[in-house]
Motif scaffolding. Structure first.
Motif, PDB file in Angstrom:
ATOM      1  N   MET A 158       1.078  -1.192   0.006  1.00  0.00           N
ATOM      2  CA  MET A 158       0.113  -0.037  -0.148  1.00  0.00           C
ATOM      3  C   MET A 158       1.024   1.230  -0.073  1.00  0.00           C
ATOM      4  SD  MET A 158      -3.069   1.167   2.523  1.00  0.00           S
ATOM      5  CE  MET A 158      -4.188   0.190   1.843  1.00  0.00           C
ATOM      6  N   ARG A 159       0.614   2.242  -0.928  1.00  0.00           N
ATOM      7  CA  ARG A 159       1.271   3.368  -0.907  1.00  0.00           C
ATOM      8  C   ARG A 159       0.527   4.528  -0.194  1.00  0.00           C
ATOM      9  NH1 ARG A 159       3.063   4.225  -7.013  1.00  0.00           N
ATOM     10  NH2 ARG A 159       4.293   6.051  -6.263  1.00  0.00           N
ATOM     11  N   LYS A 160       1.438   5.461  -0.021  1.00  0.00           N
ATOM     12  CA  LYS A 160       0.932   6.600   0.802  1.00  0.00           C
ATOM     13  C   LYS A 160       1.056   7.839  -0.161  1.00  0.00           C
ATOM     14  CE  LYS A 160       1.719   4.487   5.296  1.00  0.00           C
ATOM     15  NZ  LYS A 160       2.255   4.675   6.701  1.00  0.00           N
ATOM     16  N   ALA A 161       0.168   8.926   0.359  1.00  0.00           N
ATOM     17  CA  ALA A 161       0.396  10.024  -0.341  1.00  0.00           C
ATOM     18  C   ALA A 161       0.260  11.114   0.591  1.00  0.00           C
ATOM     19  CB  ALA A 161      -0.840  10.121  -1.405  1.00  0.00           C
ATOM     20  N   LEU A 162       0.957  12.302   0.629  1.00  0.00           N
ATOM     21  CA  LEU A 162       0.838  13.545   1.210  1.00  0.00           C
ATOM     22  C   LEU A 162      -0.411  14.193   1.188  1.00  0.00           C
ATOM     23  CD1 LEU A 162       2.334  15.381   3.281  1.00  0.00           C
ATOM     24  CD2 LEU A 162       3.163  16.592   1.420  1.00  0.00           C
ATOM     25  N   VAL A 163      -1.199  14.594   2.139  1.00  0.00           N
ATOM     26  CA  VAL A 163      -2.440  15.519   2.323  1.00  0.00           C
ATOM     27  C   VAL A 163      -2.100  16.589   2.887  1.00  0.00           C
ATOM     28  CG1 VAL A 163      -4.899  15.298   2.722  1.00  0.00           C
ATOM     29  CG2 VAL A 163      -3.657  13.386   1.734  1.00  0.00           C
ATOM     30  N   HIS A 164      -2.755  17.736   2.645  1.00  0.00           N
ATOM     31  CA  HIS A 164      -2.702  19.032   3.274  1.00  0.00           C
ATOM     32  C   HIS A 164      -4.387  19.060   3.381  1.00  0.00           C
ATOM     33  CE1 HIS A 164       1.181  20.786   0.928  1.00  0.00           C
ATOM     34  NE2 HIS A 164       1.300  19.668   1.676  1.00  0.00           N
ATOM     35  N   LEU A 165      -4.278  19.541   4.829  1.00  0.00           N
ATOM     36  CA  LEU A 165      -5.820  20.174   5.410  1.00  0.00           C
ATOM     37  C   LEU A 165      -5.679  21.605   5.822  1.00  0.00           C
ATOM     38  CD1 LEU A 165      -6.625  17.341   7.604  1.00  0.00           C
ATOM     39  CD2 LEU A 165      -7.246  17.454   5.398  1.00  0.00           C
ATOM     40  N   THR A 166      -6.667  22.344   5.186  1.00  0.00           N
ATOM     41  CA  THR A 166      -6.765  23.856   5.691  1.00  0.00           C
ATOM     42  C   THR A 166      -8.236  23.998   6.017  1.00  0.00           C
ATOM     43  OG1 THR A 166      -6.854  24.431   3.387  1.00  0.00           O
ATOM     44  CG2 THR A 166      -4.671  24.452   4.140  1.00  0.00           C
ATOM     45  N   SER A 167      -8.425  25.193   6.744  1.00  0.00           N
ATOM     46  CA  SER A 167      -9.699  25.505   6.847  1.00  0.00           C
ATOM     47  C   SER A 167     -10.307  26.532   5.790  1.00  0.00           C
ATOM     48  CB  SER A 167      -9.876  26.428   8.321  1.00  0.00           C
ATOM     49  OG  SER A 167      -9.399  25.580   9.497  1.00  0.00           O
ATOM     50  N   GLY A 168     -11.340  26.291   5.363  1.00  0.00           N
ATOM     51  CA  GLY A 168     -11.860  27.077   4.168  1.00  0.00           C
ATOM     52  C   GLY A 168     -12.589  28.223   4.962  1.00  0.00           C
ATOM     53  N   GLU A 169     -13.095  29.289   4.181  1.00  0.00           N
ATOM     54  CA  GLU A 169     -13.769  30.326   4.691  1.00  0.00           C
ATOM     55  C   GLU A 169     -15.131  30.111   5.044  1.00  0.00           C
ATOM     56  OE1 GLU A 169     -13.685  33.591   1.578  1.00  0.00           O
ATOM     57  OE2 GLU A 169     -11.474  33.487   1.463  1.00  0.00           O
ATOM     58  N   ASP A 170     -15.784  29.036   4.653  1.00  0.00           N
ATOM     59  CA  ASP A 170     -17.002  28.506   4.939  1.00  0.00           C
ATOM     60  C   ASP A 170     -17.118  27.604   6.083  1.00  0.00           C
ATOM     61  OD1 ASP A 170     -15.900  26.485   3.732  1.00  0.00           O
ATOM     62  OD2 ASP A 170     -17.580  26.201   2.261  1.00  0.00           O
ATOM     63  N   GLY A 171     -15.900  27.432   6.761  1.00  0.00           N
ATOM     64  CA  GLY A 171     -15.836  26.600   7.800  1.00  0.00           C
ATOM     65  C   GLY A 171     -15.430  25.020   7.582  1.00  0.00           C
ATOM     66  N   TRP A 172     -15.821  24.857   6.396  1.00  0.00           N
ATOM     67  CA  TRP A 172     -15.296  23.103   6.021  1.00  0.00           C
ATOM     68  C   TRP A 172     -13.670  23.182   5.988  1.00  0.00           C
ATOM     69  CZ3 TRP A 172     -18.730  19.709   3.186  1.00  0.00           C
ATOM     70  CH2 TRP A 172     -20.176  20.022   3.472  1.00  0.00           C
ATOM     71  N   ILE A 173     -13.386  22.019   5.927  1.00  0.00           N
ATOM     72  CA  ILE A 173     -11.897  21.559   5.815  1.00  0.00           C
ATOM     73  C   ILE A 173     -11.814  21.330   4.322  1.00  0.00           C
ATOM     74  CG2 ILE A 173     -10.252  20.058   6.927  1.00  0.00           C
ATOM     75  CD1 ILE A 173     -11.289  21.701   8.987  1.00  0.00           C
ATOM     76  N   VAL A 174     -10.800  21.998   3.846  1.00  0.00           N
ATOM     77  CA  VAL A 174     -10.324  21.791   2.559  1.00  0.00           C
ATOM     78  C   VAL A 174      -9.120  20.633   2.467  1.00  0.00           C
ATOM     79  CG1 VAL A 174      -9.295  22.765   0.403  1.00  0.00           C
ATOM     80  CG2 VAL A 174     -11.121  23.950   1.744  1.00  0.00           C
ATOM     81  N   ALA A 175      -9.111  19.868   1.796  1.00  0.00           N
ATOM     82  CA  ALA A 175      -8.040  18.767   1.635  1.00  0.00           C
ATOM     83  C   ALA A 175      -7.593  18.520   0.203  1.00  0.00           C
ATOM     84  CB  ALA A 175      -8.788  17.031   2.111  1.00  0.00           C
ATOM     85  N   GLN A 176      -6.112  18.683   0.170  1.00  0.00           N
ATOM     86  CA  GLN A 176      -5.806  18.693  -1.171  1.00  0.00           C
ATOM     87  C   GLN A 176      -4.556  17.552  -1.208  1.00  0.00           C
ATOM     88  OE1 GLN A 176      -4.474  22.310  -3.027  1.00  0.00           O
ATOM     89  NE2 GLN A 176      -3.522  22.948  -1.244  1.00  0.00           N
ATOM     90  N   CYS A 177      -4.104  16.993  -2.209  1.00  0.00           N
ATOM     91  CA  CYS A 177      -3.190  16.062  -2.464  1.00  0.00           C
ATOM     92  C   CYS A 177      -2.081  16.737  -3.455  1.00  0.00           C
ATOM     93  CB  CYS A 177      -3.588  14.737  -2.808  1.00  0.00           C
ATOM     94  SG  CYS A 177      -2.132  13.587  -3.228  1.00  0.00           S
ATOM     95  N   PRO A 178      -1.064  17.552  -2.981  1.00  0.00           N
ATOM     96  CA  PRO A 178      -0.110  17.998  -3.931  1.00  0.00           C
ATOM     97  C   PRO A 178       0.643  17.235  -4.903  1.00  0.00           C
ATOM     98  CG  PRO A 178       0.600  18.149  -1.620  1.00  0.00           C
ATOM     99  CD  PRO A 178      -0.592  17.469  -1.607  1.00  0.00           C
ATOM    100  N   LEU A 179       0.538  16.021  -4.687  1.00  0.00           N
ATOM    101  CA  LEU A 179       1.267  15.036  -5.630  1.00  0.00           C
ATOM    102  C   LEU A 179       0.588  14.885  -6.707  1.00  0.00           C
ATOM    103  CD1 LEU A 179       2.402  12.222  -3.193  1.00  0.00           C
ATOM    104  CD2 LEU A 179       4.001  14.375  -4.075  1.00  0.00           C
ATOM    105  N   ILE A 180      -0.827  15.151  -6.851  1.00  0.00           N
ATOM    106  CA  ILE A 180      -1.873  14.975  -7.869  1.00  0.00           C
ATOM    107  C   ILE A 180      -2.430  16.504  -8.263  1.00  0.00           C
ATOM    108  CG2 ILE A 180      -3.534  13.612  -8.746  1.00  0.00           C
ATOM    109  CD1 ILE A 180      -3.197  11.653  -6.690  1.00  0.00           C
ATOM    110  N   PRO A 181      -2.169  16.973  -9.543  1.00  0.00           N
ATOM    111  CA  PRO A 181      -2.624  18.104  -9.791  1.00  0.00           C
ATOM    112  C   PRO A 181      -4.102  18.128  -9.800  1.00  0.00           C
ATOM    113  CG  PRO A 181      -0.900  17.567 -11.280  1.00  0.00           C
ATOM    114  CD  PRO A 181      -1.162  16.110 -10.399  1.00  0.00           C
ATOM    115  N   GLY A 182      -4.519  19.057  -9.100  1.00  0.00           N
ATOM    116  CA  GLY A 182      -6.096  19.335  -9.064  1.00  0.00           C
ATOM    117  C   GLY A 182      -6.843  18.336  -8.082  1.00  0.00           C
ATOM    118  N   CYS A 183      -6.072  17.707  -7.435  1.00  0.00           N
ATOM    119  CA  CYS A 183      -6.908  16.565  -6.730  1.00  0.00           C
ATOM    120  C   CYS A 183      -7.175  17.392  -5.199  1.00  0.00           C
ATOM    121  CB  CYS A 183      -6.018  15.304  -6.209  1.00  0.00           C
ATOM    122  SG  CYS A 183      -6.875  14.228  -5.523  1.00  0.00           S
TER     123      CYS A 183
END
Length: 73
Positions: free
Chosen positions: A1-26
């Motif tokens: 099983m492979r692992k991927a780096l994920v960034h979590l940030t707080s969105g302006e609307d209070g939701w948590i935004v998650a993105q995978c910088p290794l995959i463009p647009g993910c």
């Protein structure tokens, strides 16, 4: 099983935004941390399946080293 780096940030609307910088647009989001992580995991899987089906040219690196560096504030 492979692992991927994920960034979590707080969105302006209070939701948590998650993105995978290794995959463009993910990018995904969730009402809380757990939902955001579940959603980005699904998004990563879909991105990888789509990449394989469409023959995309990008690929995940085999090893990623994650470090923190100090910066002047």
């Amino acid at each position: 099983m492979r692992k991927a780096l994920v960034h979590l940030t707080s969105g302006e609307d209070g939701w948590i935004v998650a993105q995978c910088p290794l995959i463009p647009g993910c990018i995904s989001q969730g009402k809380d941390r757990a939902e955001a992580l579940a959603n980005i995991q699904e998004a990563i899987q879909l991105c990888l399946e789509t990449r394989d089906e469409e023959g995309a040219t990008w690929s995940l690196p085999r090893d990623v080293e994650v470090l923190e560096v100090e910066i002047a504030a």
